[in-house]
Design an enzyme around this catalytic site. Structure first.
Site, PDB file in Angstrom:
ATOM      1  N   GLY A 130      79.711  40.791 -12.985  1.00  0.00           N
ATOM      2  CA  GLY A 130      78.364  40.958 -12.434  1.00  0.00           C
ATOM      3  C   GLY A 130      77.587  42.105 -13.060  1.00  0.00           C
ATOM      4  O   GLY A 130      76.460  42.380 -12.660  1.00  0.00           O
ATOM      5  N   ARG A 187      64.476  26.646 -14.868  1.00  0.00           N
ATOM      6  CA  ARG A 187      65.083  26.203 -16.126  1.00  0.00           C
ATOM      7  C   ARG A 187      65.348  24.707 -16.077  1.00  0.00           C
ATOM      8  O   ARG A 187      65.433  24.127 -14.993  1.00  0.00           O
ATOM      9  CB  ARG A 187      66.461  26.855 -16.316  1.00  0.00           C
ATOM     10  CG  ARG A 187      66.500  28.317 -16.083  1.00  0.00           C
ATOM     11  CD  ARG A 187      67.810  28.733 -15.406  1.00  0.00           C
ATOM     12  NE  ARG A 187      67.708  30.104 -14.926  1.00  0.00           N
ATOM     13  CZ  ARG A 187      68.071  31.167 -15.632  1.00  0.00           C
ATOM     14  NH1 ARG A 187      68.657  31.023 -16.785  1.00  0.00           N
ATOM     15  NH2 ARG A 187      67.892  32.376 -15.158  1.00  0.00           N
ATOM     16  N   ASP A 256      70.475  25.720 -19.588  1.00  0.00           N
ATOM     17  CA  ASP A 256      70.199  26.726 -18.557  1.00  0.00           C
ATOM     18  C   ASP A 256      69.372  27.880 -19.110  1.00  0.00           C
ATOM     19  O   ASP A 256      68.875  28.702 -18.343  1.00  0.00           O
ATOM     20  CB  ASP A 256      71.504  27.270 -17.964  1.00  0.00           C
ATOM     21  CG  ASP A 256      72.446  27.783 -19.036  1.00  0.00           C
ATOM     22  OD1 ASP A 256      72.890  26.962 -19.856  1.00  0.00           O
ATOM     23  OD2 ASP A 256      72.722  28.991 -19.065  1.00  0.00           O
TER      24      ASP A 256
END
Ligand code: AMP
Ligand code: MG
Length: 489
Positions: A130, A187, A256
């Site tokens: 992350g 997207r 994406d």
């Protein structure tokens, strides 16, 4: 409370229309706090255009917002859900290390996503930590701002803060959070996600949201969803042509990473080409050259086919009819891309009017550049300045012949030499973010010296200026230096 007071003074003016979509499109969660945020770079002119006060953003409470430690008023922090085709294979993705705070409404009434990248784990992090490392976040800052300077639609970079944490990549690196600003982060992958796992009503909600946000004029069309497909195709055709015209290689054109707004996003393994060659690849993981420079238009077309597929249930109730309509729109991409590219190449050569043999004149030059290993940017720069240097290309008899043809071609239009020069100057950047220059800036920054990066950013902010300082930034890297870029950094 001081939090909100500081935020209000900074000029945060957030709405959150995305959070009104069906719940499947996001997970609400706060950014994970970091121990010791420190602002290392702030984009003052971007802050101003967003209606943000740079002075306040630089204060401790302002920086806390950019680090994800405090929330500005009106924020509804969330990670966006999406899927995507990565290197041709469909997979579930989502923001694994990004949090959307909301949409900043600017003083002129525009709406921009404000997203923190590197802000901690989310439900979509899979195996990742992350977090983001300082070098890659500064790199994204430099390249995205360079793209903006080049006049190419792009998400932008507002700030980078270091977190006081270390992240582990190939080595231990300082952790950082980048604040990104984009027209939206919708997207192709968001539609693929809805088409695969949502109901038709979820898909319609997403499509209606996208139309409202980016193509409000669609209300007046017979089939807004077919219109959506056509407009996204147009924007991608224009965008990828612009990439080709400056030698930008995105490096990871997975679905994406393709926006519906037509902006460039996801600056991972991207880089600018030095020596012209269609097969140029920088990304360490792109072993087949799927995302090589010369493949980008074909890949964009492939990605848009994936988008078209998602829209079929909305385009027409009759599947055969929907397919026919979508195929019709999709087949326009090649034409649109080609006309954008050809218009751009004509401008790069100072050509105002159209002759049928222009494309062959352009292709001859590109072929010669490839054969003689010419630098892409500097070849056009030299032609613009009419100062062919001592590169092997310019010494060759074939180039001299081509030069005569080109001069003759310029003679067959009305415009003066000066007008030709001005068109070429606007169309050929004097400077691009050369990989070795970017690396120098990052190396200095990691030692705490941001002056190299600031100078580079200043030079890149107006690449068509042809200033004396830009001259120093136009030297290509040594020929034997192979540059490699990495994903997921
Ligand atoms: P990208 O290659 O940047 O388009 O990322 C592909 C996917 O990997 C996205 O879902 C990202 O959010 C996720 N991702 C990349 N780096 C990390 C990380 N350090 N931690 C968690 N997720 C990540
Ligand atoms: Mg991505």
């Amino acid at each position: 409370m001081t939090v909100n007071k500081a935020a209000a003074e900074a000029g945060w003016n957030l709405e959150h229309t995305y959070a009104q979509l069906p719940g499947m499109f996001y997970s609400k969660l706060n950014p994970v706090a970091v121990p010791a945020p420190k602002l290392v770079i702030l984009n003052h002119s971007l802050a101003k255009s967003l209606g943000l006060n740079s002075q306040v953003l630089q204060r401790e409470d302002g920086v806390a917002v950019l680090a994800g430690n405090r929330l500005p008023k009106g924020a509804i922090p969330l990670a966006q859900a999406y899927a995507g085709h990565q290197f041709g294979y469909f997979t579930m993705l989502g923001d694994g290390r990004a949090i959307l705070l909301g949409e900043q409404i600017t003083p002129s009434g525009e709406r921009f996503d404000i997203q923190l990248k590197g802000s901690g784990k989310t439900p979509y992090s899979r195996g990742g930590d992350g977090r983001a490392a300082l070098g890659p976040m500064l790199r994204e800052y430099i390249i995205s701002e360079a793209m903006h300077g080049l006049g190419i639609a792009t998400g932008r970079s507002l700030a980078v803060v270091t977190t006081g944490e270390t992240v582990i990549r190939q080595t231990r690196q300082p952790g950082a959070v980048l604040t990104r600003v984009a027209a939206s982060h919708l997207r192709i992958g968001t539609f693929e996600y809805a088409a695969r796992w949502g109901t038709v009503e979820d898909l319609r909600a997403l499509a209606d949201y996208t139309l409202k946000r980016h193509f409000p004029e669609a209300d007046h069309t017979d089939n807004p969803y077919l219109y959506l497909l056509g407009e996204v195709i147009k924007r991608q055709a224009s965008l990828v042509a612009k990439w080709q015209l400056v030698g930008f290689i995105h490096g990871v054109m997975n679905t994406d990473n393709v926006t519906l707004s037509g902006e460039t996003i996801d600056y991972g393994p991207c880089a600018f080409m030095d020596t012209y060659h269609p097969d140029t690849v920088f990304s360490s993981i792109d072993r087949q050259g799927r995302y090589a420079y010369g493949n980008q238009p074909i890949i964009a077309q492939w990605n848009l086919a994936r988008f078209a597929e998602t829209l079929l249930p909305l385009i027409d109730d009759n599947q055969a009819e929907a397919v026919k309509l979508a195929q019709g729109a999709h087949s326009d991409f090649a034409k649109l891309y080609h006309s954008n590219w050809l218009a751009g190449m004509r401008a790069k050569l100072g050509i105002f009017n159209e002759e049928s043999k222009d494309e062959s004149l352009i292709q001859q030059l590109l072929d010669l550049m490839q054969r003689y290993g010419a630098d892409f940017t500097n070849t056009f720069r030299a032609l613009t300045l009419d100062r062919p240097g001592d590169a092997p290309l310019f010494d060759s008899a074939e180039f001299k012949q081509w030069y005569q043809l080109w001069q003759a071609r310029l003679g067959r239009q009305q415009q003066s030499k000066e007008a030709v020069h001005q068109l070429m100057r606007k169309s050929n950047p004097a400077v691009i973010p050369r990989n070795h220059r970017v690396e120098d800036a990052l190396a200095a920054a990691e030692k705490g010296d941001y002056s190299v990066m600031r100078r580079l950013l200043a030079v890149l902010s107006d690449p068509y200026r042809y200033s004396a300082e830009q001259d120093q930034y136009s030297t290509p890297p040594p020929k034997n230096q192979r540059y490699v870029t990495f994903c997921g950094t």
